[in-house]
Design a protein around this motif. Structure first.
Motif, mmCIF file in Angstrom:
data_model
loop_
_atom_site.group_PDB
_atom_site.id
_atom_site.type_symbol
_atom_site.label_atom_id
_atom_site.label_comp_id
_atom_site.label_asym_id
_atom_site.label_seq_id
_atom_site.Cartn_x
_atom_site.Cartn_y
_atom_site.Cartn_z
ATOM 1 N N ALA A 66 9.452 -9.946 -5.693
ATOM 2 C CA ALA A 66 8.545 -11.424 -5.267
ATOM 3 C C ALA A 66 8.633 -11.557 -3.841
ATOM 4 O O ALA A 66 7.786 -12.465 -3.368
ATOM 5 N N ASP A 67 9.548 -11.119 -3.061
ATOM 6 C CA ASP A 67 9.850 -11.602 -1.687
ATOM 7 C C ASP A 67 9.179 -10.605 -0.580
ATOM 8 O O ASP A 67 9.405 -10.864 0.443
ATOM 9 N N LEU A 68 8.611 -9.572 -1.129
ATOM 10 C CA LEU A 68 8.161 -8.445 -0.175
ATOM 11 C C LEU A 68 7.366 -8.809 1.084
ATOM 12 O O LEU A 68 7.861 -8.741 2.070
ATOM 13 N N PRO A 69 6.377 -9.815 0.880
ATOM 14 C CA PRO A 69 5.682 -10.167 2.127
ATOM 15 C C PRO A 69 6.450 -10.786 3.161
ATOM 16 O O PRO A 69 6.508 -10.675 4.397
ATOM 17 N N GLU A 70 7.547 -11.902 2.578
ATOM 18 C CA GLU A 70 8.227 -12.665 3.439
ATOM 19 C C GLU A 70 9.318 -11.781 3.968
ATOM 20 O O GLU A 70 9.614 -12.169 5.096
ATOM 21 N N MET A 71 9.690 -10.592 3.457
ATOM 22 C CA MET A 71 10.767 -9.911 3.955
ATOM 23 C C MET A 71 10.322 -9.155 5.196
ATOM 24 O O MET A 71 10.986 -9.083 6.090
ATOM 25 N N ALA A 72 8.908 -8.844 5.181
ATOM 26 C CA ALA A 72 8.392 -8.310 6.566
ATOM 27 C C ALA A 72 7.965 -9.188 7.528
ATOM 28 O O ALA A 72 8.521 -8.756 8.743
ATOM 29 N N VAL A 73 7.693 -10.354 7.362
ATOM 30 C CA VAL A 73 7.394 -11.421 8.452
ATOM 31 C C VAL A 73 8.903 -11.617 8.979
ATOM 32 O O VAL A 73 8.844 -11.881 10.164
ATOM 33 N N ARG A 74 9.828 -12.160 8.116
ATOM 34 C CA ARG A 74 11.234 -12.434 8.826
ATOM 35 C C ARG A 74 11.658 -11.390 9.689
ATOM 36 O O ARG A 74 12.508 -11.776 10.693
ATOM 37 N N ASN A 75 11.161 -10.371 9.298
ATOM 38 C CA ASN A 75 11.974 -9.012 10.301
ATOM 39 C C ASN A 75 10.935 -8.606 11.368
ATOM 40 O O ASN A 75 11.245 -7.707 11.955
ATOM 41 N N ASN A 76 9.650 -8.979 11.229
ATOM 42 C CA ASN A 76 8.691 -8.899 12.326
ATOM 43 C C ASN A 76 8.379 -7.281 12.110
ATOM 44 O O ASN A 76 8.053 -6.610 12.994
ATOM 45 N N ILE A 77 8.107 -6.878 10.900
ATOM 46 C CA ILE A 77 7.667 -5.456 10.422
ATOM 47 C C ILE A 77 6.268 -5.483 10.163
ATOM 48 O O ILE A 77 5.976 -6.154 8.954
ATOM 49 N N THR A 78 5.326 -4.740 10.773
ATOM 50 C CA THR A 78 3.937 -4.742 10.469
ATOM 51 C C THR A 78 3.354 -3.276 10.346
ATOM 52 O O THR A 78 2.199 -3.108 9.687
ATOM 53 N N LYS A 79 4.251 -2.290 10.535
ATOM 54 C CA LYS A 79 3.786 -0.833 10.126
ATOM 55 C C LYS A 79 4.908 -0.028 10.429
ATOM 56 O O LYS A 79 6.039 -0.471 10.504
ATOM 57 N N THR A 80 4.571 1.421 10.135
ATOM 58 C CA THR A 80 5.441 2.232 10.434
ATOM 59 C C THR A 80 6.850 2.229 9.752
ATOM 60 O O THR A 80 7.936 2.342 10.028
ATOM 61 N N ALA A 81 6.539 1.859 8.065
ATOM 62 C CA ALA A 81 7.736 1.612 7.270
ATOM 63 C C ALA A 81 7.285 2.062 5.781
ATOM 64 O O ALA A 81 6.209 2.119 5.498
ATOM 65 N N LEU A 82 8.450 2.324 5.219
ATOM 66 C CA LEU A 82 8.130 2.740 3.534
ATOM 67 C C LEU A 82 8.621 1.504 2.917
ATOM 68 O O LEU A 82 9.510 0.772 3.305
ATOM 69 N N ILE A 83 7.883 1.100 1.604
ATOM 70 C CA ILE A 83 8.239 0.358 0.742
ATOM 71 C C ILE A 83 8.873 1.027 -0.549
ATOM 72 O O ILE A 83 8.348 2.061 -0.996
ATOM 73 N N VAL A 84 10.207 0.781 -0.800
ATOM 74 C CA VAL A 84 10.865 1.528 -1.937
ATOM 75 C C VAL A 84 11.010 0.495 -3.074
ATOM 76 O O VAL A 84 11.530 -0.792 -2.595
ATOM 77 N N VAL A 85 10.880 0.577 -4.353
ATOM 78 C CA VAL A 85 10.914 -0.249 -5.289
ATOM 79 C C VAL A 85 11.604 0.484 -6.414
ATOM 80 O O VAL A 85 11.164 1.811 -6.797
#
Length: 252
Positions: free
Chosen positions: A205-224
């Motif tokens: 539920a927090d995926l978008p906010e997790m990226a915004v808070r840490n300034n991550i916009t690319k070059t990342a993997l999402i694992v679930v």
């Protein structure tokens, strides 16, 4: 001969021994400059020609590979991670086939595994998940309808999602529509194994906010998946009451 070489997921010393040897022998290297660690080029010899494919079209890449090979040069096509995952190598191999140019593939350490190492996690926990789904959100490259995230999420298996960091709002909705609960554990792993690696843990539920808070916009993997939780069963492989082809069950 053209060698497709997996550069590994980032850290220079995660290239394979074979891959490093091929780099050191290369007369020409075409490397994926947007993702390959440039320090790997230090393994090349002094007079090696290097080309950054991030600034090239397929036709330009193939011109270099084909001409170099026909001129008798050792040619390396250096891809990030392992070439077989989102490496776009099939179209390059088909071009080489048409020119009757031989090629080989040297596998590499995918960011799929670099992310697991960064998380200190096991994707296939007994009693939790024995399947890993590798996929991506639809972007410039479409995804077949039967492989929509919601459909794949219905399996409740471990999911590793590439090339989707800019689509986390849509990804969150797709995961939840497929059956993952909002509180399902997940993580964003930015540049696994690089010096500036970053691991962010949270819930779907927090995926978008997790990226915004840490300034991550690319070059990342999402694992679930629940493999990131604490509940699992012990492996039967080392269970004293379980016989294997190498060890009898303990009967004491």
């Amino acid at each position: 001969m053209v060698h497709f070489v997996g550069a590994g997921c980032g850290a220079v010393d995660l290239i394979t021994v074979r891959g490093q040897k091929l780099l050191s022998e290369a007369d020409i290297v075409v490397y994926a400059g947007s993702l390959v660690n440039p320090d790997l080029l230090k393994y090349t010899k002094e007079n090696c020609q290097t080309f950054n494919s991030a600034r090239m079209t397929l036709e330009q890449v193939m011109d270099v590979l084909i001409k170099g090979s026909k001129d008798g040069k050792n040619v390396v096509r250096l891809h990030t991670g392992d070439p077989s995952i989102y490496g776009a190598i099939r179209e390059q191999m088909d071009c080489l086939n048409k020119e009757n140019i031989e090629y080989e593939i040297c596998p590499g350490v995918s960011s799929l595994f670099g992310a697991a190492a960064a998380l200190k996690a096991e994707y296939t926990l007994p009693g939790v998940s024995q399947t890993v789904i590798i996929t991506r959100m639809a972007g410039f490259t479409p995804v077949p309808l039967k492989e929509q995230i919601a459909s794949l999420a219905s399996h409740q298996a471990t999911m590793v999602i590439f090339l989707s960091t800019g689509l986390l709002g849509e990804l969150k909705e797709e995961l939840q529509n497929g059956g993952y609960k909002p509180f399902t554990p997940c993580a964003i792993v930015y540049k696994a194994s690089w010096d500036d690696e970053q691991v962010v843990r949270g819930m779907v539920a927090d995926l978008p906010e997790m990226a915004v808070r840490n300034n991550i916009t690319k070059t990342a993997l999402i694992v679930v998946g629940e493999f990131l939780g604490d509940d699992y069963e012990l492996s039967k492989l080392y269970d004293s009451s379980f016989s294997t082809g190498y060890r009898e069950a303990f009967k004491g």
